[in-house]
Design a protein around this motif. Sequence first.
Motif, PDB file in Angstrom:
ATOM      1  N   ASP A  17     -12.238  -2.699  -6.816  1.00 10.60           N
ATOM      2  CA  ASP A  17     -13.320  -3.700  -6.790  1.00 10.60           C
ATOM      3  C   ASP A  17     -13.042  -4.647  -5.552  1.00 10.60           C
ATOM      4  O   ASP A  17     -14.011  -4.959  -4.566  1.00 10.60           O
ATOM      5  CB  ASP A  17     -13.861  -4.372  -7.774  1.00 10.60           C
ATOM      6  CG  ASP A  17     -14.129  -3.375  -8.980  1.00 10.60           C
ATOM      7  OD1 ASP A  17     -14.690  -2.196  -8.590  1.00 10.60           O
ATOM      8  OD2 ASP A  17     -14.398  -3.518 -10.138  1.00 10.60           O
ATOM      9  N   ASP A  39     -27.499 -13.514   1.913  1.00  6.97           N
ATOM     10  CA  ASP A  39     -27.911 -12.736   0.836  1.00  6.97           C
ATOM     11  C   ASP A  39     -26.759 -11.931   0.327  1.00  6.97           C
ATOM     12  O   ASP A  39     -26.412 -11.475  -0.913  1.00  6.97           O
ATOM     13  CB  ASP A  39     -29.192 -11.672   0.995  1.00  6.97           C
ATOM     14  CG  ASP A  39     -30.378 -12.428   1.298  1.00  6.97           C
ATOM     15  OD1 ASP A  39     -30.482 -13.550   0.523  1.00  6.97           O
ATOM     16  OD2 ASP A  39     -31.351 -12.108   1.916  1.00  6.97           O
ATOM     17  N   THR A  40     -25.757 -11.349   1.263  1.00  8.29           N
ATOM     18  CA  THR A  40     -24.651 -10.410   0.922  1.00  8.29           C
ATOM     19  C   THR A  40     -23.621 -11.455   0.403  1.00  8.29           C
ATOM     20  O   THR A  40     -23.133 -10.912  -0.681  1.00  8.29           O
ATOM     21  CB  THR A  40     -24.243  -9.795   2.227  1.00  8.29           C
ATOM     22  OG1 THR A  40     -25.196  -9.258   3.008  1.00  8.29           O
ATOM     23  CG2 THR A  40     -22.889  -8.875   1.970  1.00  8.29           C
ATOM     24  N   LYS A  42     -24.275 -14.135  -1.618  1.00  6.16           N
ATOM     25  CA  LYS A  42     -24.742 -14.040  -3.171  1.00  6.16           C
ATOM     26  C   LYS A  42     -24.085 -12.815  -4.124  1.00  6.16           C
ATOM     27  O   LYS A  42     -23.778 -13.219  -5.203  1.00  6.16           O
ATOM     28  CB  LYS A  42     -26.104 -14.335  -3.179  1.00  6.16           C
ATOM     29  CG  LYS A  42     -26.382 -15.799  -2.741  1.00  6.16           C
ATOM     30  CD  LYS A  42     -27.908 -16.208  -2.981  1.00  6.16           C
ATOM     31  CE  LYS A  42     -28.909 -15.066  -2.733  1.00  6.16           C
ATOM     32  NZ  LYS A  42     -30.240 -15.689  -2.928  1.00  6.16           N
ATOM     33  N   VAL A  43     -24.282 -11.525  -3.411  1.00  6.50           N
ATOM     34  CA  VAL A  43     -24.149 -10.413  -4.057  1.00  6.50           C
ATOM     35  C   VAL A  43     -22.655 -10.567  -4.185  1.00  6.50           C
ATOM     36  O   VAL A  43     -21.987  -9.957  -5.305  1.00  6.50           O
ATOM     37  CB  VAL A  43     -24.480  -9.154  -3.335  1.00  6.50           C
ATOM     38  CG1 VAL A  43     -24.083  -8.019  -4.028  1.00  6.50           C
ATOM     39  CG2 VAL A  43     -25.941  -9.333  -3.392  1.00  6.50           C
ATOM     40  N   ASP A  45     -20.554 -13.137  -4.333  1.00  6.91           N
ATOM     41  CA  ASP A  45     -20.189 -14.020  -5.541  1.00  6.91           C
ATOM     42  C   ASP A  45     -20.261 -13.414  -7.006  1.00  6.91           C
ATOM     43  O   ASP A  45     -19.498 -13.624  -7.773  1.00  6.91           O
ATOM     44  CB  ASP A  45     -21.108 -15.220  -5.254  1.00  6.91           C
ATOM     45  CG  ASP A  45     -20.563 -16.358  -6.058  1.00  6.91           C
ATOM     46  OD1 ASP A  45     -19.552 -16.707  -6.448  1.00  6.91           O
ATOM     47  OD2 ASP A  45     -21.486 -16.701  -7.014  1.00  6.91           O
ATOM     48  N   LYS A  46     -21.471 -12.731  -7.254  1.00  4.17           N
ATOM     49  CA  LYS A  46     -21.690 -12.251  -8.516  1.00  4.17           C
ATOM     50  C   LYS A  46     -20.559 -11.130  -8.722  1.00  4.17           C
ATOM     51  O   LYS A  46     -20.155 -11.196  -9.839  1.00  4.17           O
ATOM     52  CB  LYS A  46     -23.183 -11.655  -8.548  1.00  4.17           C
ATOM     53  CG  LYS A  46     -24.170 -12.651  -8.686  1.00  4.17           C
ATOM     54  CD  LYS A  46     -24.175 -13.384  -9.921  1.00  4.17           C
ATOM     55  CE  LYS A  46     -25.442 -14.080 -10.069  1.00  4.17           C
ATOM     56  NZ  LYS A  46     -25.546 -15.057 -11.006  1.00  4.17           N
ATOM     57  N   ALA A  47     -20.099 -10.227  -7.901  1.00  4.20           N
ATOM     58  CA  ALA A  47     -19.355  -9.237  -7.958  1.00  4.20           C
ATOM     59  C   ALA A  47     -17.934 -10.140  -8.206  1.00  4.20           C
ATOM     60  O   ALA A  47     -17.141  -9.548  -9.208  1.00  4.20           O
ATOM     61  CB  ALA A  47     -19.161  -8.239  -6.863  1.00  4.20           C
ATOM     62  N   GLU A  49     -17.312 -12.995  -9.536  1.00  2.00           N
ATOM     63  CA  GLU A  49     -17.461 -13.436 -10.965  1.00  2.00           C
ATOM     64  C   GLU A  49     -17.052 -12.599 -12.167  1.00  2.00           C
ATOM     65  O   GLU A  49     -16.297 -12.733 -12.892  1.00  2.00           O
ATOM     66  CB  GLU A  49     -18.759 -14.107 -11.114  1.00  2.00           C
ATOM     67  CG  GLU A  49     -18.803 -14.860 -12.413  1.00  2.00           C
ATOM     68  CD  GLU A  49     -20.317 -15.408 -12.748  1.00  2.00           C
ATOM     69  OE1 GLU A  49     -20.612 -15.635 -13.853  1.00  2.00           O
ATOM     70  OE2 GLU A  49     -21.040 -15.606 -11.729  1.00  2.00           O
ATOM     71  N   ALA A  50     -17.569 -11.271 -12.069  1.00  3.70           N
ATOM     72  CA  ALA A  50     -17.159 -10.403 -12.851  1.00  3.70           C
ATOM     73  C   ALA A  50     -15.738  -9.782 -12.729  1.00  3.70           C
ATOM     74  O   ALA A  50     -15.052  -9.454 -13.910  1.00  3.70           O
ATOM     75  CB  ALA A  50     -18.286  -8.869 -12.680  1.00  3.70           C
ATOM     76  N   GLU A  53     -13.661 -12.339 -14.459  1.00  2.00           N
ATOM     77  CA  GLU A  53     -13.781 -12.222 -15.830  1.00  2.00           C
ATOM     78  C   GLU A  53     -12.742 -11.099 -16.166  1.00  2.00           C
ATOM     79  O   GLU A  53     -12.029 -11.164 -17.456  1.00  2.00           O
ATOM     80  CB  GLU A  53     -15.151 -12.181 -16.291  1.00  2.00           C
ATOM     81  CG  GLU A  53     -15.937 -13.456 -16.266  1.00  2.00           C
ATOM     82  CD  GLU A  53     -17.345 -13.334 -16.473  1.00  2.00           C
ATOM     83  OE1 GLU A  53     -17.642 -12.345 -16.928  1.00  2.00           O
ATOM     84  OE2 GLU A  53     -18.070 -14.505 -16.353  1.00  2.00           O
TER      85      GLU A  53
END
Length: 76
Positions: A17, A39-40, A42-43, A45-47, A49-50, A53
């Motif tokens: 990933d 926008d990219t 932000k995407v 950043d979310k990826a 974060e996952a 974790e």
Amino acid sequence: MTEIYDSNRQLKYANDDLRAIRSMILTTGDHTEYDNAYDTLKVIDKALEAIIEDIQRAVNDIDTALSKLKTETESV
């Protein structure tokens, strides 16, 4: 011991990933305008974060399994 193998697999997936995200970042830098780049990001950043974790969970599972193994080895 199964926890270690499962966690190892999870770390391999997280690595894949991260490579994909790196590719997205390089592509974004080369081919998008500023608004699209935001926008990219932000995407991404979310990826991330996952993935963070998942990595933390894998590390915790490995630590637990190794502690359990150490305890079992010391009691023998």
